[in-house]
Design an enzyme around this catalytic site. Structure first.
Site, PDB file in Angstrom:
ATOM      1  N   GLU A  42       0.805  -1.230   0.000  1.00 19.79           N
ATOM      2  CA  GLU A  42       0.000   0.000   0.000  1.00 19.79           C
ATOM      3  C   GLU A  42       0.835   1.276   0.000  1.00 19.79           C
ATOM      4  O   GLU A  42       0.480   2.250  -0.644  1.00 19.79           O
ATOM      5  CB  GLU A  42      -0.954   0.004   1.200  1.00 19.79           C
ATOM      6  CG  GLU A  42      -2.120  -0.953   1.048  1.00 19.79           C
ATOM      7  CD  GLU A  42      -3.156  -0.765   2.148  1.00 19.79           C
ATOM      8  OE1 GLU A  42      -3.421   0.391   2.514  1.00 19.79           O
ATOM      9  OE2 GLU A  42      -3.688  -1.773   2.628  1.00 19.79           O
ATOM     10  N   ASP A 115      -2.578  -4.300   3.370  1.00 19.18           N
ATOM     11  CA  ASP A 115      -2.653  -4.512   4.821  1.00 19.18           C
ATOM     12  C   ASP A 115      -3.528  -5.710   5.182  1.00 19.18           C
ATOM     13  O   ASP A 115      -4.513  -6.007   4.491  1.00 19.18           O
ATOM     14  CB  ASP A 115      -3.198  -3.253   5.503  1.00 19.18           C
ATOM     15  CG  ASP A 115      -2.165  -2.128   5.527  1.00 19.18           C
ATOM     16  OD1 ASP A 115      -0.992  -2.411   5.227  1.00 19.18           O
ATOM     17  OD2 ASP A 115      -2.536  -0.988   5.836  1.00 19.18           O
ATOM     18  N   ASP A 117      -6.150  -6.583   6.803  1.00 22.28           N
ATOM     19  CA  ASP A 117      -7.477  -6.358   7.378  1.00 22.28           C
ATOM     20  C   ASP A 117      -8.491  -6.313   6.241  1.00 22.28           C
ATOM     21  O   ASP A 117      -8.148  -6.524   5.078  1.00 22.28           O
ATOM     22  CB  ASP A 117      -7.506  -5.058   8.203  1.00 22.28           C
ATOM     23  CG  ASP A 117      -7.013  -3.840   7.418  1.00 22.28           C
ATOM     24  OD1 ASP A 117      -6.956  -3.917   6.165  1.00 22.28           O
ATOM     25  OD2 ASP A 117      -6.695  -2.818   8.041  1.00 22.28           O
ATOM     26  N   GLU A 119     -10.089  -3.849   4.889  1.00 20.30           N
ATOM     27  CA  GLU A 119      -9.800  -2.785   3.923  1.00 20.30           C
ATOM     28  C   GLU A 119      -8.693  -3.244   2.973  1.00 20.30           C
ATOM     29  O   GLU A 119      -8.762  -3.041   1.758  1.00 20.30           O
ATOM     30  CB  GLU A 119      -9.384  -1.509   4.657  1.00 20.30           C
ATOM     31  CG  GLU A 119      -9.503  -0.246   3.853  1.00 20.30           C
ATOM     32  CD  GLU A 119     -10.933   0.244   3.695  1.00 20.30           C
ATOM     33  OE1 GLU A 119     -11.180   1.005   2.743  1.00 20.30           O
ATOM     34  OE2 GLU A 119     -11.791  -0.146   4.503  1.00 20.30           O
ATOM     35  N   TYR A 342       1.540  -4.818  13.151  1.00 21.23           N
ATOM     36  CA  TYR A 342       0.411  -4.102  12.552  1.00 21.23           C
ATOM     37  C   TYR A 342      -0.433  -3.422  13.623  1.00 21.23           C
ATOM     38  O   TYR A 342      -0.779  -4.031  14.641  1.00 21.23           O
ATOM     39  CB  TYR A 342      -0.444  -5.075  11.741  1.00 21.23           C
ATOM     40  CG  TYR A 342      -1.447  -4.388  10.854  1.00 21.23           C
ATOM     41  CD1 TYR A 342      -1.052  -3.425   9.943  1.00 21.23           C
ATOM     42  CD2 TYR A 342      -2.800  -4.711  10.925  1.00 21.23           C
ATOM     43  CE1 TYR A 342      -1.976  -2.790   9.122  1.00 21.23           C
ATOM     44  CE2 TYR A 342      -3.723  -4.088  10.108  1.00 21.23           C
ATOM     45  CZ  TYR A 342      -3.298  -3.125   9.213  1.00 21.23           C
ATOM     46  OH  TYR A 342      -4.209  -2.495   8.399  1.00 21.23           O
ATOM     47  N   ARG A 344      -3.495  -2.038  13.520  1.00 20.21           N
ATOM     48  CA  ARG A 344      -4.966  -2.105  13.530  1.00 20.21           C
ATOM     49  C   ARG A 344      -5.372  -3.519  13.928  1.00 20.21           C
ATOM     50  O   ARG A 344      -5.428  -4.418  13.104  1.00 20.21           O
ATOM     51  CB  ARG A 344      -5.531  -1.727  12.167  1.00 20.21           C
ATOM     52  CG  ARG A 344      -5.296  -0.265  11.810  1.00 20.21           C
ATOM     53  CD  ARG A 344      -5.982   0.154  10.519  1.00 20.21           C
ATOM     54  NE  ARG A 344      -5.732   1.547  10.232  1.00 20.21           N
ATOM     55  CZ  ARG A 344      -4.727   2.000   9.482  1.00 20.21           C
ATOM     56  NH1 ARG A 344      -3.874   1.134   8.943  1.00 20.21           N
ATOM     57  NH2 ARG A 344      -4.552   3.276   9.264  1.00 20.21           N
ATOM     58  N   HIS A 388      -5.091 -10.592  13.922  1.00 20.21           N
ATOM     59  CA  HIS A 388      -3.669 -10.288  14.037  1.00 20.21           C
ATOM     60  C   HIS A 388      -3.238 -10.390  15.489  1.00 20.21           C
ATOM     61  O   HIS A 388      -4.049 -10.485  16.393  1.00 20.21           O
ATOM     62  CB  HIS A 388      -3.373  -8.878  13.525  1.00 20.21           C
ATOM     63  CG  HIS A 388      -4.168  -8.494  12.321  1.00 20.21           C
ATOM     64  ND1 HIS A 388      -4.012  -9.129  11.114  1.00 20.21           N
ATOM     65  CD2 HIS A 388      -5.142  -7.567  12.142  1.00 20.21           C
ATOM     66  CE1 HIS A 388      -4.850  -8.603  10.241  1.00 20.21           C
ATOM     67  NE2 HIS A 388      -5.550  -7.667  10.838  1.00 20.21           N
TER      68      HIS A 388
END
Length: 780
Positions: A42, A115, A117, A119, A342, A344, A388
């Site tokens: 990203e 990432d 997740d 998203e 990570y 989030r 995670h």
């Protein structure tokens, strides 16, 4: 189609082969093309770090987030065609998409490493569409930390794109689009242009408005407590507090389970005087040992809360810094290195490898008594997705001290917080010796004194705890036994007033959103930023207060769109999104159930709601252009003065709040001002003719020695310090504020020096470029 792009030539091209066949055999050299794998992440910072770990056979490129999205200029969802979304390439990403397609064409394999997740899963899905990959092929890789072992392990285990997680992200995006694009025009028509409504933001504004209403409706009650300073003969003094009168517990109000309360001074003084006449004896002494366990490693929400409490960071700032630490920081000869996992996550889980590494480090650094035999395991909440690990350093070897020269001030503060919390989570409990003394005063009164002493530091050796900014202080009591007679050294009756619940700050708002299951940890920072940008809420002294506009919009939504601002309804939607991600519910089913009732309510509200006039606050300041009294309006950056004659007269000016203190230089009013970044300072109203300014709050209270007004300095931990504004006053001799002000001056001077050096370097660079540029040719 799979993650191996089709149509890519293998080996030498046809022309090269023809030339090789006509050349002499002795000089023939077979030139094999190096096979390369394209990895798409990203962010550029992350790409740089990962490329270093993977080597020359890999080319790592950044997508810069989403490349496709719903169009901004239209609704973008075909309701009649079963909620089919219309995705388009995001404007401004055309060159980037071309470059990625070009790299993909010359790659033998393509891995999508956005990432880990929902998203990120959706970004990978859009990338697969753009690059012509089959989402069901092994083209997706994920990693929780940007370290060499984690990256290399991820490349060994590619998987298909998780379409259930993609659907969950699409459902969330479309729900927000439906609410935003259908409800916002209604607010434009009924209230004022430029407003917007959001599914989760509206509930958050309601929470803040409800809290403000509670504060406004709160009635403060007076109550008193009574303490005694006691000693046994010549022992050290200690304090005991009155807890019971005639067998009834002492309380703040009568409503508190019908307990007894001291309502006013006369009642408190009567009890105090009666207490002083009683014989005091120790009824019981209870000694025990208390073990305090360390807190779990950080999740996204607990990191935001602790950073707000201990460092004064906003949620946005915390997540921005955490992103930088995750993506990689240049560590000298070691190059770009990811420092935390990570950021989030809603899980407190730690990998076995990380636990083993932590154990080895802590044994060497602190000794075996600080490390448990069996690693500490923390239970993750039932609602956690647990995708995670918890937020932790990628290696405890990277101590904050070793990274001090590579990180800026704020990065170091946040990294230190993460490092300390994780290290503490893998350590033994702190042990306290506690003592509870029950004291009888005659037949009517019972008092209690509690003491504690840290016996073994355990995890507090590195981390004070989530709720505290400093390590706990020992409260020591003298050695007493049952039956000991005590003497009163001093009585301490004290007046108090009940207080309402405090306004939300970053920490308490994030905690409430998490408890009520509104949104997800990764959305908290953008939610808080959005409601401020819309002018519904303003941050004042680090607390959130609703604006008049916020109240008006929330009241309207509560009357006509109860579900939109209903906490339970929003939480249930979040749970249904989780079920979509788990493959239990289809996204279109959720969208149909939401859209039908919402559309009907929208039509009824449009007919029922008339135009809402926002109340106008008129000031006593006259417009210098047309003479009208200016009105106070709320903008994105707070309140300001505007001429009511708009659009004929467009005069505006900042709203200056008078402190009631006269300027020591010219006698004008000292008013409250704000910097471009929103920080409050105080200056003379006659600026620029008078340049008096101060960061500290002017007080109307006068100095007893010289008569100058006092200033109040605010420390980051919330503590305040009063001092005389007159530098020559005798009260300023050896005053602690002098050191603090000197530090502030040094920091300001260092900042000015850095900015001057940067400007000089830029000017020199520009001058060198100009000097080295080829001279323009004159036309003949």
């Amino acid at each position: 189609m799979n993650c191996m792009p089709t149509g890519v030539p293998r080996g030498s091209d046809g022309l090269a082969a023809t030339k090789a066949s006509t050349a002499p055999k002795a000089k023939t050299r077979t030139k094999t093309k190096t096979k390369r794998t394209l990895v798409v992440v990203e962010s550029p910072a992350k790409a740089k770090t990962i490329e270093k770990y993977l080597g020359k056979k890999y080319m790592v490129r950044a997508s810069m987030g989403h490349l496709r999205d719903l169009p901004k200029s239209q609704f973008g969802i075909d309701i009649e065609n079963d909620f089919a979304p219309k995705y388009i390439n995001i404007r401004g990403k055309g060159d980037l998409i071309k470059a990625l397609k070009k790299d993909a064409k010359h790659a033998d394999k393509i891995y999508l490493a956005s990432d880990p997740d929902r998203e990120g899963e959706a970004i990978a899905w859009h990338l697969a569409f753009i690059l012509g990959l089959d989402p069901s092929s092994d083209c997706r890789i994920v990693f929780n930390e940007i370290t060499k072992p984690a990256i290399q392990e991820a490349v060994k285990h590619p998987r298909a794109i998780n379409l259930d997680q993609v659907d969950a992200q699409q459902a969330r995006r479309m729900l927000d689009r439906i609410v935003g694009y259908k409800l916002s025009p209604l607010l434009w028509r009924k209230v004022r242009k430029g407003l917007s409504a959001g599914r989760v933001q509206s509930v958050t504004v309601r929470l803040i408005c409800d809290r403000e209403k509670e504060i406004q409706a709160f009635h403060s009650d007076e109550y008193w407590t009574v303490g005694l300073k006691l000693r046994k003969e010549r022992s050290a003094m200690f304090q005991a507090d009155l807890v019971q009168i005639d067998g009834k517990r002492l309380a703040v109000t009568d409503e508190e389970s019908k307990k007894i309360a001291l309502h006013n001074e006369s009642e408190a003084m009567a009890v105090t005087e009666d207490l002083a006449k009683q014989a005091l004896t120790v009824a019981s002494v209870r000694r025990s040992e208390r073990r305090r366990k360390p807190a779990a490693p950080f999740t996204t929400s607990s990191l935001q809360q602790d950073a707000a409490r201990k460092l004064g960071f906003t949620s946005r700032k915390t997540m921005m810094l955490a992103q930088q630490l995750y993506e990689g920081i240049e560590l000298g000869r070691h190059g770009s290195t990811g420092l935390i996992t990570y950021m989030r996550t809603d899980s407190t889980r730690i990998s076995e490898l990380a636990q083993q590494e932590a154990k080895s480090f802590l044994l060497e650094a602190f000794g075996p008594e600080f490390v448990p035999e069996k690693a500490n395991v923390y239970v993750t909440g039932k609602k956690a997705q647990d995708a995670h690990e918890a937020i932790r350093p990628t290696s405890l070897v990277h101590t904050p001290e070793s990274l001090e020269k590579y990180l800026n001030k704020d990065q170091l503060k946040l990294y230190t917080l993460v490092w300390q919390r994780f290290a503490a989570s893998q350590m033994t409990p702190a042990i306290y010796d506690t003592m509870a003394i029950a004291i009888k005063a005659g037949d009517r009164y019972d008092l209690r004194a509690n003491g504690s002493r840290l016996k073994f530091a355990g995890f507090t050796k590195v981390y004070a705890g989530a709720e505290t900014t400093k390590k706990e202080k020992d409260v020591l009591l003298p050695e007493l036994e049952e039956g000991d007679v005590l003497n009163i050294a001093k009585t301490l009756p004290q007046q108090h007033f009940t207080e309402p619940l405090p306004r939300y700050n970053d920490a308490s708002l994030v905690k409430t959103l998490e408890e009520k299951e509104i949104g997800r940890p990764s959305t908290y920072a953008p939610i808080i930023e959005t409601i401020q940008a819309r002018g519904y809420v303003q941050r004042i002294d680090k607390h959130f207060q609703p604006t008049e506009l916020g109240f008006v919009v929330v009241d309207m939504l509560e009357e006509y769109f109860k579900d939109i601002v209903d906490v339970k309804f929003t939480a249930n939607l979040e749970n249904e999104l989780d079920e979509i991600a788990e493959g239990k519910v289809h996204k279109n089913q959720l969208l149909r159930e939401f859209y039908g009732p919402f559309e009907q309510t929208l039509e009824k509200a449009d007919e029922a709601i008339g135009h809402v006039e926002l109340p106008v606050e008129v000031s006593d300041v006259r417009c210098e252009h047309c003479g009208r009294l200016m009105v106070i309006k709320q903008g994105r950056y707070g309140k300001f003065l505007a001429c009511p004659g708009f659009p004929e007269c467009r005069n505006t000016k900042p709203l200056l709040k008078d402190t009631g203190v006269k300027c020591p230089k010219c006698g004008g009013k000292i008013v409250e001002r704000r910097t471009r970044r929103g920080r409050t300072f105080y200056g003379c109203e006659n600026y620029p003719d008078c340049d008096y300014t101060t960061w500290d709050t002017p007080q109307q209270q006068k100095c007893e020695k010289c008569g100058a007004f006092l200033l109040k300095h605010h420390f980051k931990n919330g503590r305040g310090m009063l001092y005389c504004s007159n530098d020559a006053c005798e009260t300023r001799i050896n005053h602690p504020i002098n050191k603090e002000l000197e530090k502030m001056r040094e920091r300001a001077e260092a900042k000015r020096k850095r900015e001057a050096e940067k400007a000089a370097a830029e000017a020199a660079e520009q001058s060198a470029e100009t000097a080295g540029a080829p001279a323009k040719k004159e036309n003949p």
